[in-house]
Design an enzyme around this catalytic site. Structure first.
Site, PDB file in Angstrom:
ATOM      1  N   ARG A  62       0.822  -1.216   0.000  1.00 15.22           N
ATOM      2  CA  ARG A  62       0.000   0.000   0.000  1.00 15.22           C
ATOM      3  C   ARG A  62       0.856   1.267   0.000  1.00 15.22           C
ATOM      4  O   ARG A  62       0.502   2.251  -0.649  1.00 15.22           O
ATOM      5  CB  ARG A  62      -0.921  -0.008   1.221  1.00 15.22           C
ATOM      6  CG  ARG A  62      -1.874   1.174   1.255  1.00 15.22           C
ATOM      7  CD  ARG A  62      -2.944   0.967   2.316  1.00 15.22           C
ATOM      8  NE  ARG A  62      -3.938   2.024   2.305  1.00 15.22           N
ATOM      9  CZ  ARG A  62      -4.167   2.835   3.344  1.00 15.22           C
ATOM     10  NH1 ARG A  62      -3.453   2.701   4.459  1.00 15.22           N
ATOM     11  NH2 ARG A  62      -5.103   3.755   3.261  1.00 15.22           N
ATOM     12  N   HIS A  66       0.443   4.491  -2.484  1.00 15.06           N
ATOM     13  CA  HIS A  66       0.265   5.861  -1.994  1.00 15.06           C
ATOM     14  C   HIS A  66       1.436   6.766  -2.366  1.00 15.06           C
ATOM     15  O   HIS A  66       1.297   7.980  -2.376  1.00 15.06           O
ATOM     16  CB  HIS A  66       0.034   5.860  -0.478  1.00 15.06           C
ATOM     17  CG  HIS A  66      -1.345   5.434  -0.093  1.00 15.06           C
ATOM     18  ND1 HIS A  66      -1.937   5.761   1.111  1.00 15.06           N
ATOM     19  CD2 HIS A  66      -2.272   4.713  -0.772  1.00 15.06           C
ATOM     20  CE1 HIS A  66      -3.155   5.251   1.159  1.00 15.06           C
ATOM     21  NE2 HIS A  66      -3.382   4.594   0.040  1.00 15.06           N
ATOM     22  N   ASN A  94      -3.392   8.793   4.768  1.00 20.63           N
ATOM     23  CA  ASN A  94      -2.241   8.148   5.401  1.00 20.63           C
ATOM     24  C   ASN A  94      -2.239   8.202   6.919  1.00 20.63           C
ATOM     25  O   ASN A  94      -1.710   7.309   7.584  1.00 20.63           O
ATOM     26  CB  ASN A  94      -0.937   8.802   4.896  1.00 20.63           C
ATOM     27  CG  ASN A  94      -0.712   8.561   3.418  1.00 20.63           C
ATOM     28  OD1 ASN A  94      -1.169   7.545   2.869  1.00 20.63           O
ATOM     29  ND2 ASN A  94      -0.040   9.487   2.760  1.00 20.63           N
ATOM     30  N   HIS A 193      -6.460  -5.693  -2.308  1.00 22.72           N
ATOM     31  CA  HIS A 193      -7.261  -5.828  -1.083  1.00 22.72           C
ATOM     32  C   HIS A 193      -7.569  -7.295  -0.772  1.00 22.72           C
ATOM     33  O   HIS A 193      -8.441  -7.572   0.048  1.00 22.72           O
ATOM     34  CB  HIS A 193      -8.546  -4.998  -1.188  1.00 22.72           C
ATOM     35  CG  HIS A 193      -8.300  -3.523  -1.076  1.00 22.72           C
ATOM     36  ND1 HIS A 193      -9.305  -2.587  -1.142  1.00 22.72           N
ATOM     37  CD2 HIS A 193      -7.150  -2.817  -0.889  1.00 22.72           C
ATOM     38  CE1 HIS A 193      -8.785  -1.368  -1.015  1.00 22.72           C
ATOM     39  NE2 HIS A 193      -7.479  -1.476  -0.859  1.00 22.72           N
TER      40      HIS A 193
HETATM   41  C1  HEM Z   1      -9.229   1.665  -5.751  1.00 23.75           C
HETATM   42  C2  HEM Z   1      -9.155   2.551  -4.800  1.00 23.75           C
HETATM   43  C3  HEM Z   1      -8.678   2.229  -3.419  1.00 23.75           C
HETATM   44  C4  HEM Z   1      -9.255   2.672  -2.264  1.00 23.75           C
HETATM   45  C5  HEM Z   1     -10.486   3.562  -2.156  1.00 23.75           C
HETATM   46  C6  HEM Z   1      -8.502   2.106  -1.171  1.00 23.75           C
HETATM   47  C7  HEM Z   1      -8.775   2.333   0.158  1.00 23.75           C
HETATM   48  C8  HEM Z   1      -8.205   1.649   1.204  1.00 23.75           C
HETATM   49  C9  HEM Z   1      -8.563   1.799   2.583  1.00 23.75           C
HETATM   50  C10 HEM Z   1      -9.623   2.752   3.122  1.00 23.75           C
HETATM   51  C11 HEM Z   1      -7.810   0.935   3.299  1.00 23.75           C
HETATM   52  C12 HEM Z   1      -7.841   0.743   4.818  1.00 23.75           C
HETATM   53  C13 HEM Z   1      -6.935   1.763   5.470  1.00 23.75           C
HETATM   54  C14 HEM Z   1      -7.107   1.858   6.972  1.00 23.75           C
HETATM   55  O1  HEM Z   1      -8.191   1.607   7.473  1.00 23.75           O
HETATM   56  O2  HEM Z   1      -6.134   2.223   7.645  1.00 23.75           O
HETATM   57  C15 HEM Z   1      -6.946   0.251   2.385  1.00 23.75           C
HETATM   58  C16 HEM Z   1      -6.029  -0.714   2.733  1.00 23.75           C
HETATM   59  C17 HEM Z   1      -5.164  -1.303   1.847  1.00 23.75           C
HETATM   60  N1  HEM Z   1      -5.013  -0.983   0.511  1.00 23.75           N
HETATM   61 FE1  HEM Z   1      -6.269   0.142  -0.588  1.00 23.75          FE
HETATM   62  N2  HEM Z   1      -7.500   1.343  -1.676  1.00 23.75           N
HETATM   63  C18 HEM Z   1      -7.554   1.396  -3.039  1.00 23.75           C
HETATM   64  C19 HEM Z   1      -6.658   0.807  -3.922  1.00 23.75           C
HETATM   65  C20 HEM Z   1      -5.535   0.110  -3.544  1.00 23.75           C
HETATM   66  C21 HEM Z   1      -4.462  -0.275  -4.419  1.00 23.75           C
HETATM   67  C22 HEM Z   1      -4.383   0.093  -5.903  1.00 23.75           C
HETATM   68  C23 HEM Z   1      -3.562  -0.960  -3.675  1.00 23.75           C
HETATM   69  C24 HEM Z   1      -2.243  -1.559  -4.076  1.00 23.75           C
HETATM   70  C25 HEM Z   1      -1.933  -1.919  -5.299  1.00 23.75           C
HETATM   71  C26 HEM Z   1      -4.098  -1.033  -2.330  1.00 23.75           C
HETATM   72  C27 HEM Z   1      -3.522  -1.719  -1.291  1.00 23.75           C
HETATM   73  C28 HEM Z   1      -4.040  -1.770  -0.014  1.00 23.75           C
HETATM   74  C29 HEM Z   1      -3.568  -2.691   1.003  1.00 23.75           C
HETATM   75  C30 HEM Z   1      -2.544  -3.785   0.788  1.00 23.75           C
HETATM   76  C31 HEM Z   1      -4.263  -2.376   2.184  1.00 23.75           C
HETATM   77  C32 HEM Z   1      -4.054  -3.006   3.563  1.00 23.75           C
HETATM   78  C33 HEM Z   1      -2.910  -2.260   4.257  1.00 23.75           C
HETATM   79  C34 HEM Z   1      -2.530  -2.773   5.643  1.00 23.75           C
HETATM   80  O3  HEM Z   1      -3.065  -3.743   6.134  1.00 23.75           O
HETATM   81  O4  HEM Z   1      -1.662  -2.108   6.242  1.00 23.75           O
HETATM   82  N3  HEM Z   1      -5.268  -0.350  -2.276  1.00 23.75           N
HETATM   83  N4  HEM Z   1      -7.195   0.718   1.115  1.00 23.75           N
END
Ligand code: HEM
Ligand code: NAG
Ligand code: NAG
Length: 320
Positions: A62, A66, A94, A193
């Site tokens: 992630r 970002h 972030n 995800h």
């Molecule tokens: C399409 C639009 C996307 C939205 C709206 C989005 C939004 C989010 C949100 C809200 C979270 C939870 C954050 C938290 O509660 O602290 C999250 C987690 C995550 N996102 Fe996305 N995301 C998107 C696309 C992506 C992309 C493109 C990737 C990587 C290629 C990605 C990888 C991740 C990962 C791996 C997590 C888990 C992180 C952890 O456990 O520390 N996301 N995302």
């Protein structure tokens, strides 16, 4: 003398200059002579970090996303705030959320020991993202490198360029289009995800108020995410309810059974133009893997600093 031959030579030179400057490009062999040990060093560190805590693989992946979505993959997300400098770590997407910075520091330190001053933080992040996917059982690919590090960051751009979980499909599509990424890239990259965790505050409205959600799933999620805003905001839930530490196509299977955790997740399978792609990824992990890899490479190509632009930071947290 403006003979035809001279004009041809001049045109050729002008053309070569244009090509030369626009092709300050990334390549997979950039460090082959400069720092041959880099890939092994990063891989060992990522493997160790993910073995200690599997979620770290998700967090590093992630971080790369970002970084790339805010003025390109230039390591800007890694810069700390100071009294006189506002970076991206406290931007809305972030703050209390982006994690893994200590692991990046440790990887960078080990890379500095073998090749001081050679490898950028932006490249360390790009390679770490790939190695994280691999460490959790996902596909591998050759990472293009040669990025340099930004001397600036932008909290404002981080606030506006990273898509929010409240977005509907059309806003998700335009957010990716603004980065030169396609609808297919959006769906494939969202498959990230399939690993990692989200805080209650990011999915509360969905599990209490939305109707395109499986009833068993929403009740399950409500147990640890109270309805009242302000209580349990930071309680975590896996983005993939089945296999949160395996990089597989489970995310898409969830969407087809209305078990997307975030509003934005379920938007990809909600009767719209992306349904068919989600269905095909849910049925074929090899199709998903191939499209994910291609999309990761495209995302890694977003506006890199190369040539004399930027710098090779010594410490990822501050400019030299
Ligand atoms: C399409 C639009 C996307 C939205 C709206 C989005 C939004 C989010 C949100 C809200 C979270 C939870 C954050 C938290 O509660 O602290 C999250 C987690 C995550 N996102 Fe996305 N995301 C998107 C696309 C992506 C992309 C493109 C990737 C990587 C290629 C990605 C990888 C991740 C990962 C791996 C997590 C888990 C992180 C952890 O456990 O520390 N996301 N995302
Ligand atoms: C970014 O968003 C955060 C949180 O909403 C806000 O406090 C901050 O002022 C915003 N920064 C800029 C530069 O827009
Ligand atoms: C659900 O929607 C209602 C009406 O729009 C709103 O007042 C309430 O705050 C929402 N609840 C959650 C948990 O988002």
């Amino acid at each position: 003398m403006a003979s035809p031959a001279n004009i041809l030579v001049a045109l050729f030179l002008a053309f070569a200059i244009v090509i030369g400057s626009s092709s300050a490009q990334l390549s997979t062999n950039f460090y082959d002579s400069r720092c041959p040990g880099i890939f092994a060093a990063v891989r060992a560190q990522v493997k160790g970090a993910v073995a200690r805590e599997p979620r770290m693989g998700a967090s590093l992946l992630r971080l790369f996303f970002h970084d790339c979505f805010v003025n390109g993959c230039d390591g800007s997300i890694l810069l700390d705030d100071t009294a006189t400098f506002t970076g991206e770590k406290n931007a809305a997407p972030n703050r209390n959320s982006a994690r893994g910075f200590e692991v990046i520091d440790a990887i960078k330190a080990s890379v500095e020991r073998i090749c001081p001053g050679i490898v950028s933080c932006a490249d360390v992040l790009a390679i770490s993202a790939r190695d994280s996917v691999v460490a959790l059982g996902g596909p591998s690919w050759n990472v293009k490198v040669g990025r340099r590090d930004a001397r600036t960051a932008s909290q404002a751009a981080a606030n506006t360029s990273i898509p929010a979980p409240t977005f509907d499909l059309n806003r998700l599509i335009s957010s990716f289009q603004a980065q030169g990424l396609s609808v297919k890239d959006l769906v494939a990259l969202s498959g990230a995800h399939t690993i990692g965790q989200a805080r209650c505050t990011t999915f509360r409205a969905r599990i209490y108020n939305e109707t395109n959600i499986d009833g068993f799933f929403s009740r399950n999620r409500q147990a640890r995410c109270p309805r009242i805003s302000g209580s349990g905001d930071n309680n975590l839930a896996p983005l993939d309810i089945q296999t949160p530490t395996s990089f597989d196509n489970g995310y898409f299977k969830n969407l087809v059974s209305k078990r997307g955790l975030l509003h934005s997740d379920q938007q990809l399978f909600n009767g719209g133009s992306t349904d068919s792609l989600v269905r095909s990824y849910s049925q074929s992990s090899s199709t998903f893997n191939a499209d994910f890899v291609a999309a990761m490479i495209r995302m890694g190509d977003i506006k890199p600093l190369t040539g004399n632009n930027g710098e090779i930071r010594k410490n990822c947290r501050r400019v030299n």
